[in-house]
Design an enzyme around this catalytic site. Structure first.
Site, mmCIF file in Angstrom:
data_model
loop_
_atom_site.group_PDB
_atom_site.id
_atom_site.type_symbol
_atom_site.label_atom_id
_atom_site.label_comp_id
_atom_site.label_asym_id
_atom_site.label_seq_id
_atom_site.Cartn_x
_atom_site.Cartn_y
_atom_site.Cartn_z
ATOM 1 N N TYR A 110 -0.046 -1.189 0.677
ATOM 2 C CA TYR A 110 -0.103 -0.070 -0.096
ATOM 3 C C TYR A 110 0.730 1.238 -0.028
ATOM 4 O O TYR A 110 0.982 2.661 1.008
ATOM 5 C CB TYR A 110 -1.194 -0.125 1.264
ATOM 6 C CG TYR A 110 -2.235 -0.703 1.077
ATOM 7 C CD1 TYR A 110 -3.114 -0.301 0.221
ATOM 8 C CD2 TYR A 110 -2.111 -2.846 1.271
ATOM 9 C CE1 TYR A 110 -4.441 -1.287 -0.118
ATOM 10 C CE2 TYR A 110 -3.532 -3.369 0.719
ATOM 11 C CZ TYR A 110 -4.501 -2.309 0.774
ATOM 12 O OH TYR A 110 -5.428 -3.193 -0.057
ATOM 13 N N TYR A 127 -14.727 -4.028 2.761
ATOM 14 C CA TYR A 127 -13.504 -5.329 2.712
ATOM 15 C C TYR A 127 -13.122 -6.051 3.088
ATOM 16 O O TYR A 127 -12.951 -5.919 4.565
ATOM 17 C CB TYR A 127 -12.600 -3.891 3.331
ATOM 18 C CG TYR A 127 -10.997 -3.786 2.792
ATOM 19 C CD1 TYR A 127 -9.823 -3.949 2.339
ATOM 20 C CD2 TYR A 127 -10.206 -5.146 3.983
ATOM 21 C CE1 TYR A 127 -8.870 -4.259 1.383
ATOM 22 C CE2 TYR A 127 -8.932 -5.414 3.951
ATOM 23 C CZ TYR A 127 -8.223 -5.471 2.918
ATOM 24 O OH TYR A 127 -7.136 -6.017 2.613
ATOM 25 N N ASP A 134 -17.342 -11.347 9.031
ATOM 26 C CA ASP A 134 -16.165 -11.181 8.669
ATOM 27 C C ASP A 134 -15.223 -10.095 9.994
ATOM 28 O O ASP A 134 -15.439 -9.571 9.985
ATOM 29 C CB ASP A 134 -15.933 -10.242 7.385
ATOM 30 C CG ASP A 134 -14.450 -10.397 7.214
ATOM 31 O OD1 ASP A 134 -13.284 -10.557 8.692
ATOM 32 O OD2 ASP A 134 -13.275 -9.613 6.604
ATOM 33 N N LYS A 179 -6.107 -11.197 12.093
ATOM 34 C CA LYS A 179 -5.175 -9.650 12.837
ATOM 35 C C LYS A 179 -5.497 -9.899 14.347
ATOM 36 O O LYS A 179 -4.164 -10.870 15.012
ATOM 37 C CB LYS A 179 -6.548 -8.960 12.970
ATOM 38 C CG LYS A 179 -6.268 -8.557 10.998
ATOM 39 C CD LYS A 179 -6.617 -6.827 10.950
ATOM 40 C CE LYS A 179 -6.358 -5.999 9.246
ATOM 41 N NZ LYS A 179 -7.364 -6.095 8.746
HETATM 42 C C1 LIG Z 1 -7.163 -7.057 7.464
HETATM 43 C C2 LIG Z 1 -9.030 -7.742 7.204
HETATM 44 C C3 LIG Z 1 -8.343 -8.620 5.953
HETATM 45 C C4 LIG Z 1 -7.923 -9.202 5.177
HETATM 46 O O1 LIG Z 1 -7.120 -8.972 6.223
HETATM 47 P P1 LIG Z 1 -5.739 -10.010 5.986
HETATM 48 O O2 LIG Z 1 -4.619 -10.832 6.446
HETATM 49 O O3 LIG Z 1 -4.684 -8.442 5.651
HETATM 50 O O4 LIG Z 1 -5.496 -10.509 4.742
HETATM 51 C C5 LIG Z 1 -10.491 -9.267 5.894
HETATM 52 N N1 LIG Z 1 -10.715 -8.421 6.174
HETATM 53 C C6 LIG Z 1 -11.478 -7.201 7.434
HETATM 54 C C7 LIG Z 1 -12.544 -7.390 7.659
HETATM 55 C C8 LIG Z 1 -10.087 -6.678 7.595
HETATM 56 O O5 LIG Z 1 -9.781 -5.648 8.148
#
Ligand SMILES: *Cc1c(COP(=O)(O)O)cnc(C)c1O
Length: 421
Positions: A15, A142, A234, A263
């Site tokens: 990025y 996202y 998610d 994360k």
């Molecule tokens: C960061 C993020 C992802 C992607 O995770 P990565 O480990 O960066 O591939 C997917 N969904 C959400 C809601 C995110 O914030």
């Protein structure tokens, strides 16, 4: 040569427009909410190192458990083999998730956790001989940077170069009191084609910390359940305490069919991903027909060291002190938000749990490419605070161990900047 100079000779950063980027900051050490650079200057990590770090840097408990695991078993193929850290992590995590979550599928990061979730849904219908290929998602969503995850994300600057190759997705607005009936009828009209509905619960992080209410998410989810639409929650960003509860779905009653984690899963220690699902989804892949298998896996699936880091992070997460810390941050953010809300430079300020976001008034529309972004970023970096504005939106989402003094310093510097910039 400095480390930053050596870096620029060999490294391409994520990025980052490398032509105009400032040299990177060289970090040599972390402790609690602090990062230290080569010259010993400290920075408060107000964004938890890309939203991953929940217990502070180089946490001794996680470090110890990871070191112990490395001396026992660093990795083993996960097809046909298993190991204790993987089993224990699945047992302990499923025990604190909504009661319908029954099986855990490991992968490598948030994007892959989402890819697995999408494949589970598409193949769930495929295996039953009634293929459904349409996916429902929120505008500005996202869900990651791999192709499937990009496809279910909003079309934006991030995806522009690939848009023609992304599969088609039905995008709907975030639910509000005004549009909820309309959204429900859109879902009802599409239901026979819908493989699933994927969403970021309560907060759209990358979109600029856009928040919406649990009440309307609940209404959407209950409607999806009634209409037989599978739901992918998610929680890659919102999981593990970010929204003030253990998981964002703990703010609603309807249980999702699938959940994605990454994360905070390892406490921000290393890359890891996890997708959980219901027994019903799992059962749709059971067959004597090999074609009904979920053909997905990664070399490092269920890596024992990542499992050990996650188990150690879970120990800390379930400790009463963490709950106290989260409540403390929620309260402090709320006081700060009330204090700055009326400032003329503050367009809006919003909060969900340990996340507080402030939209800076620029006289222009809120945008990821706002010129203010770089100015704010370097302003705070110079003052020893890592904030990573999304355009003109600055947000604080710290590790839960951040001290009251560190929080107070961040708030004070933001208030000063509101007067100066
Ligand atoms: C960061 C993020 C992802 C992607 O995770 P990565 O480990 O960066 O591939 C997917 N969904 C959400 C809601 C995110 O914030």
């Amino acid at each position: 040569m400095t480390l930053a100079e050596r870096d620029l000779k060999v490294i391409w950063h994520p990025y980052t427009q490398m032509q105009t980027a400032q040299p990177p900051v060289s970090i040599v050490r972390g402790e609690g909410a602090l990062l230290f650079d080569e010259d010993g200057k400290s920075y408060i990590d107000a964004v938890s190192s890309w939203w991953t770090n929940i217990h502070g840097h180089a946490h001794p408990h996680i470090a110890q458990k990871v070191a112990e695991q490395l001396k026992e078993l660093e990795h083993v193929i996960f097809a046909g083999f298993t190991h204790k850290p993987a089993v224990e992590l699945a047992e302990r995590l499923l025990a604190i998730l909504p009661s319908n979550q029954a099986k855990a599928f490991y992968s490598d990061n948030g994007s892959t956790a989402v890819e697995v979730a999408i494949k589970m849904c598409l193949q769930y219908w495929h295996n039953q001989g009634q293929p459904r290929t349409k996916i429902l998602a929120f505008k500005n969503a996202y869900h990651g940077d791999t192709f499937g995850a990009m496809a279910v994300s909003g079309r934006s600057a991030f995806t522009a170069a690939f848009d023609s190759l992304l599969f088609e997705v039905e995008f709907i607005d975030l639910p509000t009191e005004e549009n909820i009936q309309n959204l429900k009828s859109q879902i009802s009209n599409l239901k026979s084609q819908l493989a699933c509905f994927i969403f970021e619960p309560l907060v759209q992080g990358s979109a600029g910390m856009i928040m919406y209410e649990a009440e309307y998410l609940e209404q959407l989810m209950a409607h999806c359940r009634a209409e037989g639409v599978l739901m992918i929650d998610d929680e890659v960003f919102t999981g593990f305490g970010r929204t003030g509860r253990r998981f964002a779905c703990n703010h609603v009653q309807t249980e999702p069919d699938i959940m994605c984690f990454s994360k905070g899963l390892t406490g921000g220690t290393m890359a890891f991903g996890l997708t959980t699902c219901t027994q019903k989804i799992y059962d749709a892949f059971l067959s004597n027909d090999k074609m009904k298998t979920l053909f997905h896996g990664h070399s490092y699936t269920a890596n024992p060291v990542a499992c050990a880091a996650s188990l150690a992070s879970m120990n800390l997460f379930l400790d009463e002190q963490t709950e106290i810390n989260i409540a403390r941050i929620v309260q402090a953010h709320s006081t700060f938000a009330q204090r700055v809300a009326a400032h003329p430079k503050v367009k809006t300020v919003r909060q969900t749990g340990t996340i507080v976001a402030l939209e800076w008034e620029t006289g222009e529309n809120t945008s990821y490419f706002s010129n203010l972004r770089d100015k704010l970023y370097h302003h705070f970096l110079n003052r020893g605070i890592v904030l990573r504005p999304l355009g003109n939106v600055i947000y604080i989402l710290p590790p839960y161990c951040i001290t009251d003094d560190q929080l107070a310093y961040i708030y004070a510097e933001i208030e000063k900047a509101l007067g100066e910039i």
